[in-house]
Design an enzyme around this catalytic site. Sequence first.
Site, PDB file in Angstrom:
ATOM      1  N   HIS A  80       0.744  -1.054  -0.200  1.00 35.48           N
ATOM      2  CA  HIS A  80       0.020   0.041   0.067  1.00 35.48           C
ATOM      3  C   HIS A  80       0.980   1.179   0.246  1.00 35.48           C
ATOM      4  O   HIS A  80       2.052   1.352   0.341  1.00 35.48           O
ATOM      5  CB  HIS A  80      -0.943   0.034   1.072  1.00 35.48           C
ATOM      6  CG  HIS A  80      -2.072  -0.999   0.916  1.00 35.48           C
ATOM      7  ND1 HIS A  80      -2.474  -1.602   2.393  1.00 35.48           N
ATOM      8  CD2 HIS A  80      -2.552  -1.492   0.175  1.00 35.48           C
ATOM      9  CE1 HIS A  80      -3.453  -2.423   1.956  1.00 35.48           C
ATOM     10  NE2 HIS A  80      -3.785  -2.368   0.555  1.00 35.48           N
ATOM     11  N   GLY A 119      -3.005  -2.180  -7.682  1.00 35.57           N
ATOM     12  CA  GLY A 119      -3.994  -2.917  -7.224  1.00 35.57           C
ATOM     13  C   GLY A 119      -5.655  -2.503  -7.322  1.00 35.57           C
ATOM     14  O   GLY A 119      -6.333  -3.370  -7.453  1.00 35.57           O
ATOM     15  N   ASP A 178      -4.094  -6.787  -7.665  1.00 33.31           N
ATOM     16  CA  ASP A 178      -4.269  -7.852  -6.629  1.00 33.31           C
ATOM     17  C   ASP A 178      -4.764  -9.242  -7.274  1.00 33.31           C
ATOM     18  O   ASP A 178      -4.517 -10.189  -6.902  1.00 33.31           O
ATOM     19  CB  ASP A 178      -4.958  -7.268  -5.468  1.00 33.31           C
ATOM     20  CG  ASP A 178      -4.347  -6.145  -4.924  1.00 33.31           C
ATOM     21  OD1 ASP A 178      -3.180  -6.100  -4.892  1.00 33.31           O
ATOM     22  OD2 ASP A 178      -5.287  -5.191  -4.551  1.00 33.31           O
ATOM     23  N   ASP A 217      -1.312  -1.424   4.659  1.00 33.11           N
ATOM     24  CA  ASP A 217      -1.574  -0.289   5.836  1.00 33.11           C
ATOM     25  C   ASP A 217      -2.726  -0.718   6.545  1.00 33.11           C
ATOM     26  O   ASP A 217      -3.819  -0.452   5.944  1.00 33.11           O
ATOM     27  CB  ASP A 217      -1.527   0.953   4.833  1.00 33.11           C
ATOM     28  CG  ASP A 217      -1.938   2.089   5.745  1.00 33.11           C
ATOM     29  OD1 ASP A 217      -2.176   1.744   7.209  1.00 33.11           O
ATOM     30  OD2 ASP A 217      -2.090   3.232   5.507  1.00 33.11           O
ATOM     31  N   HIS A 235     -10.367  -0.865  -2.796  1.00 31.95           N
ATOM     32  CA  HIS A 235     -10.474  -2.146  -3.230  1.00 31.95           C
ATOM     33  C   HIS A 235     -10.170  -3.144  -2.515  1.00 31.95           C
ATOM     34  O   HIS A 235      -9.578  -4.346  -2.648  1.00 31.95           O
ATOM     35  CB  HIS A 235      -9.380  -2.418  -4.388  1.00 31.95           C
ATOM     36  CG  HIS A 235      -7.690  -2.089  -3.925  1.00 31.95           C
ATOM     37  ND1 HIS A 235      -7.296  -1.017  -3.471  1.00 31.95           N
ATOM     38  CD2 HIS A 235      -6.924  -3.114  -3.919  1.00 31.95           C
ATOM     39  CE1 HIS A 235      -5.945  -1.065  -3.122  1.00 31.95           C
ATOM     40  NE2 HIS A 235      -5.823  -2.586  -3.486  1.00 31.95           N
ATOM     41  N   ASP A 287     -10.875  -6.910  -3.274  1.00 29.05           N
ATOM     42  CA  ASP A 287      -9.848  -7.506  -4.125  1.00 29.05           C
ATOM     43  C   ASP A 287      -8.674  -7.857  -3.007  1.00 29.05           C
ATOM     44  O   ASP A 287      -8.226  -9.184  -3.037  1.00 29.05           O
ATOM     45  CB  ASP A 287      -9.028  -6.626  -5.008  1.00 29.05           C
ATOM     46  CG  ASP A 287     -10.196  -6.275  -6.062  1.00 29.05           C
ATOM     47  OD1 ASP A 287     -11.442  -6.956  -6.126  1.00 29.05           O
ATOM     48  OD2 ASP A 287      -9.861  -5.329  -6.887  1.00 29.05           O
ATOM     49  N   ARG A 344      -7.491 -14.540   1.063  1.00 32.00           N
ATOM     50  CA  ARG A 344      -8.258 -15.907   0.989  1.00 32.00           C
ATOM     51  C   ARG A 344      -7.703 -16.820   0.082  1.00 32.00           C
ATOM     52  O   ARG A 344      -7.438 -18.329   0.327  1.00 32.00           O
ATOM     53  CB  ARG A 344      -9.729 -15.661   0.792  1.00 32.00           C
ATOM     54  CG  ARG A 344     -10.501 -16.902   0.575  1.00 32.00           C
ATOM     55  CD  ARG A 344     -12.020 -16.695   0.121  1.00 32.00           C
ATOM     56  NE  ARG A 344     -12.724 -17.904  -0.140  1.00 32.00           N
ATOM     57  CZ  ARG A 344     -12.594 -18.622  -1.226  1.00 32.00           C
ATOM     58  NH1 ARG A 344     -11.809 -18.358  -2.011  1.00 32.00           N
ATOM     59  NH2 ARG A 344     -13.164 -19.648  -1.418  1.00 32.00           N
TER      60      ARG A 344
END
Length: 130
Positions: free
Chosen positions: A9, A56, A61, A81, A88, A91, A97
């Site tokens: 980030h 991203g 991502d 962060d 997003h 995402d 996951r």
Amino acid sequence: MTRVALIAHDDEKPELIDLATEYDETLESFELIATGTTGKRVIEETGLDVERKASGPLGGDMMIGAEVAEGRIDAIIFLRDPLTAQPHEPDITALLRICDVHDTPLATTRTSAEYVLDGLRREHGQGSNN
């Protein structure tokens, strides 16, 4: 070849650059990919060779997540962060996951990133980084 994704980030990009500089000998032996802006900064500030995906918020991502699902990523360094909301976020959650689903090492802090990189270095018979 070991394939490692680099993501950070905005507020964490300087930390990722510092990490990449410290681990440059290790990272140059890997195939690196990154989200757009992170990859651009790593290339410009370290000279490492990095395949850049979209940024991203524009799907980067998810592009890296797809490679995790295909078994093409060995580890991800994602310096997040935790105090700033990200537009997003769905995402990001999906990427976290998919790493869990596919048992792909994912480091989200500097310390965990060092452990992942040290482990990959040992796995590939490289000496100490320092």
